[in-house]
Design a protein around this motif. Structure first.
Motif, PDB file in Angstrom:
ATOM      1  N   PHE A 259       0.819  -1.205   0.000  1.00  0.00           N
ATOM      2  CA  PHE A 259       0.000   0.000   0.000  1.00  0.00           C
ATOM      3  C   PHE A 259       0.859   1.265   0.000  1.00  0.00           C
ATOM      4  O   PHE A 259       0.341   2.367   0.131  1.00  0.00           O
ATOM      5  N   PHE A 260       2.161   1.102  -0.151  1.00  0.00           N
ATOM      6  CA  PHE A 260       3.061   2.246  -0.177  1.00  0.00           C
ATOM      7  C   PHE A 260       3.750   2.334  -1.533  1.00  0.00           C
ATOM      8  O   PHE A 260       4.154   1.322  -2.102  1.00  0.00           O
ATOM      9  N   ASN A 261       3.877   3.550  -2.033  1.00  0.00           N
ATOM     10  CA  ASN A 261       4.589   3.770  -3.286  1.00  0.00           C
ATOM     11  C   ASN A 261       6.077   3.944  -3.034  1.00  0.00           C
ATOM     12  O   ASN A 261       6.907   3.258  -3.595  1.00  0.00           O
ATOM     13  N   HIS A 262       6.402   4.918  -2.191  1.00  0.00           N
ATOM     14  CA  HIS A 262       7.807   5.124  -1.869  1.00  0.00           C
ATOM     15  C   HIS A 262       7.935   5.934  -0.585  1.00  0.00           C
ATOM     16  O   HIS A 262       6.950   6.445  -0.054  1.00  0.00           O
ATOM     17  N   LEU A 263       9.155   6.010  -0.096  1.00  0.00           N
ATOM     18  CA  LEU A 263       9.468   6.761   1.112  1.00  0.00           C
ATOM     19  C   LEU A 263      10.538   7.789   0.785  1.00  0.00           C
ATOM     20  O   LEU A 263      11.318   7.615  -0.139  1.00  0.00           O
TER      21      LEU A 263
ATOM     22  N   MET B  61      11.653  -0.449  -1.464  1.00  0.00           N
ATOM     23  CA  MET B  61      10.926   0.211  -0.388  1.00  0.00           C
ATOM     24  C   MET B  61       9.996  -0.762   0.322  1.00  0.00           C
ATOM     25  O   MET B  61       9.884  -0.774   1.552  1.00  0.00           O
ATOM     26  N   ARG B  62       9.328  -1.619  -0.442  1.00  0.00           N
ATOM     27  CA  ARG B  62       8.404  -2.562   0.177  1.00  0.00           C
ATOM     28  C   ARG B  62       9.139  -3.616   0.991  1.00  0.00           C
ATOM     29  O   ARG B  62       8.621  -4.124   1.981  1.00  0.00           O
ATOM     30  N   ASP B  63      10.340  -3.931   0.568  1.00  0.00           N
ATOM     31  CA  ASP B  63      11.154  -4.828   1.383  1.00  0.00           C
ATOM     32  C   ASP B  63      11.482  -4.162   2.723  1.00  0.00           C
ATOM     33  O   ASP B  63      11.456  -4.807   3.774  1.00  0.00           O
TER      34      ASP B  63
END
Length: 277
Positions: free
Chosen positions: A157-161, A246-248
């Motif tokens: 549910f996240f694109n990037h940080l 990022m998801r990792d």
């Protein structure tokens, strides 16, 4: 007069599924149009925007599903946005008379097989948690999940940080309506996804969520990823680099794990899964 009032009162009770001895699939199917209503949202200057909203305004508080829609509208909203075949743009076209849009929307909710399937599962678990009898409804065994598995679903549910000063991190969501939304990134697990979406949205609504001090190692990993991304100019290249990495990172986020666990403890009685160690 008393006899008449008693007759009216008993007639009303008899017509309410909330007081029935048991609930059927048809009872559950009738609930969506009661809680999800077309809305003529005023924009000012005699202009309106046709849309829909989740509301409990006309529902008695003792309705068995009242708190589901009242307290978990984000959960229901996710199902409406991700697991619905309703053509919202067609129903809520500009200048469509509200009564026409309202009728069309109610009918669409009733006819939406995919949405009703997801809602039937949700409502079944919810009603069972309240020990409300069900008739001719099979209650599926709850799926067993570990926290790493749940984090893997939530991470999508996240694109990037991006890093911010003082060890803070800015989060950019992969939600419908946000830039670069990619529906393929989220798997076909509606009840688990709806839970994760709700937990993340509640977390992101907290004023302090973007100001949390993160573990130094986590912050440095995000910072390194941010620096690598800055060297790329092509948007597609950035996505291909950022999203998997990022998801990792998110699957190891203690903050995300805490948010999921907090929401799970509040709702575990009626969720469609059991969190195991």
């Amino acid at each position: 007069m008393k006899t008449l009032l008693l007759y009216v009162y008993l007639s009303i009770l008899a017509s309410q599924p909330i007081l029935a001895q048991f609930w059927t699939k048809e009872d559950i199917k009738k609930q969506l149009p009661l809680f999800i209503r077309a809305l003529n949202y005023p924009l000012g200057n005699d202009k309106f925007h046709l849309t829909y909203n989740i509301t409990t305004d006309s529902i008695p508080p003792n309705h068995p599903l009242f708190k589901l829609f009242k307290n978990h509208d984000l959960y229901i909203s996710y199902l409406l946005s991700r697991y619905s075949t309703i053509d919202y743009q067609s129903i809520f076209k500009p200048n469509t008379p509200f009564p026409q849009a309202d009728r069309a929307f109610r009918q669409a909710l009733t006819n939406d097989t995919l949405l009703n399937h997801c809602f039937l599962e949700t409502a079944t678990y919810y009603l069972k948690a309240q020990e409300i009898p069900l008739k001719d409804i099979s209650v599926l065994p709850k799926q067993s999940l570990t926290m790493p598995t749940l984090l893997a679903v939530a991470a999508r549910f996240f694109n990037h940080l991006e890093t911010r000063p003082n060890d803070h991190v800015a989060w950019f969501m992969n939600l419908k309506g946000t830039p670069d939304y990619d529906a393929s990134e989220v798997g076909n697990q509606p009840l688990i996804e709806a839970f994760c979406s709700e937990a993340i949205m509640k977390w992101s609504f907290l004023p302090e969520w973007s100001q949390l001090p993160y573990e130094r190692r986590f912050y440095e990993e995000v910072e390194a990823l941010t620096n690598r991304t800055a060297l790329l100019t092509d948007a597609k290249d950035k996505r291909e680099l950022v999203r998997p990495a990022m998801r990792d990172l998110m699957t190891h986020s203690k903050e995300l794990e805490k948010a999921l666990l907090t929401e799970y403890e509040l709702s575990k009685e009626w969720l469609g899964f059991t969190l195991i160690k």
